[in-house]
Design an enzyme around this catalytic site. Structure first.
Site, PDB file in Angstrom:
ATOM      1  N   GLY A   1       2.477   3.539  -4.890  1.00 56.43           N
ATOM      2  CA  GLY A   1       2.274   4.356  -6.083  1.00 56.43           C
ATOM      3  C   GLY A   1       1.577   3.628  -7.221  1.00 56.43           C
ATOM      4  CE  LYS A   2      -0.560  -1.849  -5.256  1.00 52.85           C
ATOM      5  NZ  LYS A   2      -0.216  -1.260  -3.957  1.00 52.85           N
ATOM      6  CB  SER A   3      -3.915   3.723  -7.227  1.00 49.26           C
ATOM      7  OG  SER A   3      -4.312   2.506  -6.642  1.00 49.26           O
TER       8      SER A   3
ATOM      9  CB  THR B   1      -0.839   0.119   1.305  1.00 49.45           C
ATOM     10  OG1 THR B   1      -0.835  -1.108   1.974  1.00 49.45           O
ATOM     11  CG2 THR B   1      -2.212   0.634   1.043  1.00 49.45           C
ATOM     12  N   GLY B   2       0.481   2.242  -0.760  1.00 50.88           N
ATOM     13  CA  GLY B   2       1.238   3.483  -0.774  1.00 50.88           C
ATOM     14  C   GLY B   2       2.455   3.459  -1.677  1.00 50.88           C
TER      15      GLY B   2
ATOM     16  CD  GLU C   1      -5.870  -5.089  -4.648  1.00 52.94           C
ATOM     17  OE1 GLU C   1      -6.591  -6.046  -4.304  1.00 52.94           O
ATOM     18  OE2 GLU C   1      -4.654  -5.106  -4.551  1.00 52.94           O
TER      19      GLU C   1
END
Ligand SMILES: Nc1ncnc2c1ncn2[C@@H]1O[C@H](COP(=O)(O)OP(=O)(O)OP(=O)(O)O)[C@@H](O)[C@H]1O
Ligand SMILES: [Mg+2]
Lengths: 286, 266
Positions: A40-42, A37-38, A164
């Site tokens: 930078g994927k999105s 999480t965090g 996701e």
């Protein structure tokens, strides 16, 4: 034909969330994106979809730079479909029917084409036709997720971004959905950008995997290399090996020999491990 | 302790969702609840703490009943619900405030408040992050903070509705280990999940299908019997592995141990 980033950096609210990303997304590939999480994927996915115009560096779609004006930009990214991480981020209409027809209408698809596409797309995501008249608000978590996926799939995107997409789906639907998407992608030579926390799904379905960590792209390779050869990258990103690969390593440790497998898919690993397993008694008498 | 007594429920008349659901959960149990999308698991969770009322039948917690408006406040204190963690679930600006916030509504005296908050943060191993701002936290840390806010209300039962489904692998294992630690300390845990590996770690599993409890037993029983084929579930990795290797010894969530013990030692 490809989507290409050159030294792209993004800062949001004074924080650098993507740093110096260079990569090429080839058409016709299933590309998975992993990272904690965090990482930078999105944000990366949003840059690809043209949702973050204020980036440093270069972004070209099929060799054309992403236009600076919002109209031109929207036109350039129309071929890209985006299923957001939370269905609530994209479901706004009062009925499932309106939700599913909204996207194709915006793209100027004819009424006839839209009506014809409804039934197949519902079947693809495993929703009954009765649901069309329901309000998305009253749906269960998994049903909302399916509506969100269907509403993008119906626009027939060239590049499909899935953030996701399997979270909240029951196990059977999850498998069915991934298989359906993989077949759709391969049969139509589409590109899929698949963001996932499930290493097993990534090992099973990808042509390529990108690993993000603290805004950086740590690696970009085929899944076999990432999960079985060059596993240092995974460790640096704080991610586990897929369970079948963990099994492989355990049996190697117990048997004291190297097991050659050229795929990180569960079935292939089980096949190899079974041979060593069955010979385990004999092995010690040698 | 928690009793569903012939509970019927529908959202819209003529479309029954739950029909005569009966089961009993004892103090200190760790129960997983599984079932297909839309089978009514979240509805069951909402019935457990009185957010919803049965249309027929009764939901009881000890001698309290959700049908009894006087009991509702107590029931909501005693049955805590933890949901999926959306990005924006924080209302306040620090971990500490987040936990305090829930208690303020309960009108807990100041001194007791700080004791409870400390204990709750310790229970989820977040005491070092009390002053941390939400955006600095990982997914697992945020979810553990959410659990702490509920723990501070001193519930007897914690119901997790897909509380691990949006987390990265590290966050997932953090939250799972908090759940198991709380269980060791005597808390009753109800875990709604689509992850069969997590089900294997529960003591008991309820399967919801077609408005009824289709299975109630231990996880190995569920995965061993043919029941599974009729439902939208799959086998956990450990079971697939057993099949692949032709193993039929005791099923364990920890498949590595299963493999090790089956390996001949010289
Ligand atoms: N407020 C509501 N009004 C009307 N129908 C509802 C409402 N909430 C849920 N439903 C319906 O009740 C059924 C059960 O929903 P529920 O959320 O309990 O399922 P679930 O088992 O939790 O599913 P999932 O695995 O997808 O989370 C679904 O068909 C859903 O559409
Ligand atoms: Mg639910």
């Amino acid at each position: 034909m490809a989507y290409e980033l050159k030294q792209v950096s993004v800062s949001l609210a004074g924080r650098e969330v993507l740093r110096d990303i260079s990569c090429t997304l080839q058409e016709g590939k299933w590309i998975s994106i992993i990272g904690p999480t965090g990482a930078g994927k999105s944000t990366f996915a949003k840059v690809i979809k043209g949702l973050i115009p204020a980036y440093k560096g270069e972004y070209t779609l099929h060799r054309q730079p992403l236009p600076g004006d919002s109209k031109g930009r929207m036109k350039a990214v129309r071929e890209i479909g985006y299923v957001f991480q939370y269905p609530e981020q994209q479901i706004f209409e009062t009925t499932v029917y309106k939700e599913l027809t909204f996207g194709p209408k915006m793209l100027g698809h004819s009424r006839g084409r839209i009506e014809e596409a409804l039934e197949p797309v519902l079947r693809q995501v495993g929703l009954p036709a009765e649901i069309l008249s329901a309000s998305p608000l009253v749906l269960s978590g998994g049903q909302k997720r399916r509506v969100a996926i269907a509403s993008v799939l119906i626009t027939d995107p060239k590049l499909l971004i899935l953030d996701e997409p399997t979270a909240g789906l029951d196990p059977l639907s999850r498998q069915a959905l991934l298989q359906m998407l993989r077949e759709w992608q391969q049969a139509n030579h589409r590109t899929v950008l698949f963001i996932s926390h499930q290493m097993e799904d990534v090992a099973e379905y990808s042509d390529e995997v990108m690993v993000f960590h603290e805004g950086q792209l740590l690696g970009h390779s085929d899944p076999g290399t990432l999960f079985m050869k060059n596993t240092e990258i995974l460790r640096r990103a704080g991610l586990p090996l897929p369970e079948p690969v963990q099994l492989l390593r355990l049996v190697e440790e117990l048997s004291g020999r190297t097991i050659e497998v050229d795929s990180c898919r569960e079935r292939d690993i089980f096949d190899k491990v079974r041979l060593v397993w069955e010979a385990r008694g004999l092995h010690h008498d040698e | 302790m928690l009793i569903f007594d012939q509970v019927h429920y529908y959202y819209r008349k003529g479309q029954p969702l739950l029909a005569s659901v009966s089961f009993e959960i004892q103090e200190g149990e760790f129960v997983a609840i599984v079932g297909g999308n839309g089978s009514g698991k979240s509805t069951l969770a909402r019935l457990m703490n009185g957010l919803l009322q049965p249309r027929e039948g009764e939901v009881r917690l000890g001698h309290l009943s959700t049908r009894n408006t006087d009991d509702l406040i107590k029931i909501r204190e005693q049955v805590g619900l933890v949901f999926q963690s959306p990005d924006d679930q924080f209302i306040t600006t620090s971990v500490l405030d987040e936990v305090v916030f829930g208690l303020e509504n309960l009108r807990v005296p100041r001194e007791e408040m700080s004791v409870r908050v400390k204990q709750a943060l310790r229970a989820v191993q977040m005491e070092d992050y009390a002053e941390a701002m939400p955006h600095k936290l990982s997914g697992g840390q945020k979810q553990r903070t959410a659990i702490a806010s509920i723990l501070a209300m001193r519930p007897r039962i914690l119901v997790f509705d897909e509380a691990t489904s949006m987390l990265d692998p590290q966050g997932r294992s953090q939250v799972l280990s908090v759940m198991h630690e709380l269980h060791r300390q005597g808390m009753t845990i109800i875990h709604i999940t689509h992850h069969m590996d997590e089900v294997l770690e529960a003591e008991r599993v309820l399967l919801l299908n077609g408005g009824a409890i289709a299975f109630d037993g231990t996880p190995p029983e569920l995965f061993r019997t043919g029941t599974l084929a009729d439902h939208p579930l799959d086998q956990p990795f450990a079971v697939r592995l057993q099949h692949a290797l032709g193993l039929n010894t005791g099923l364990k969530a920890d498949w590595k141990e299963m493999i090790r013990t089956q390996w001949p030692t010289s």
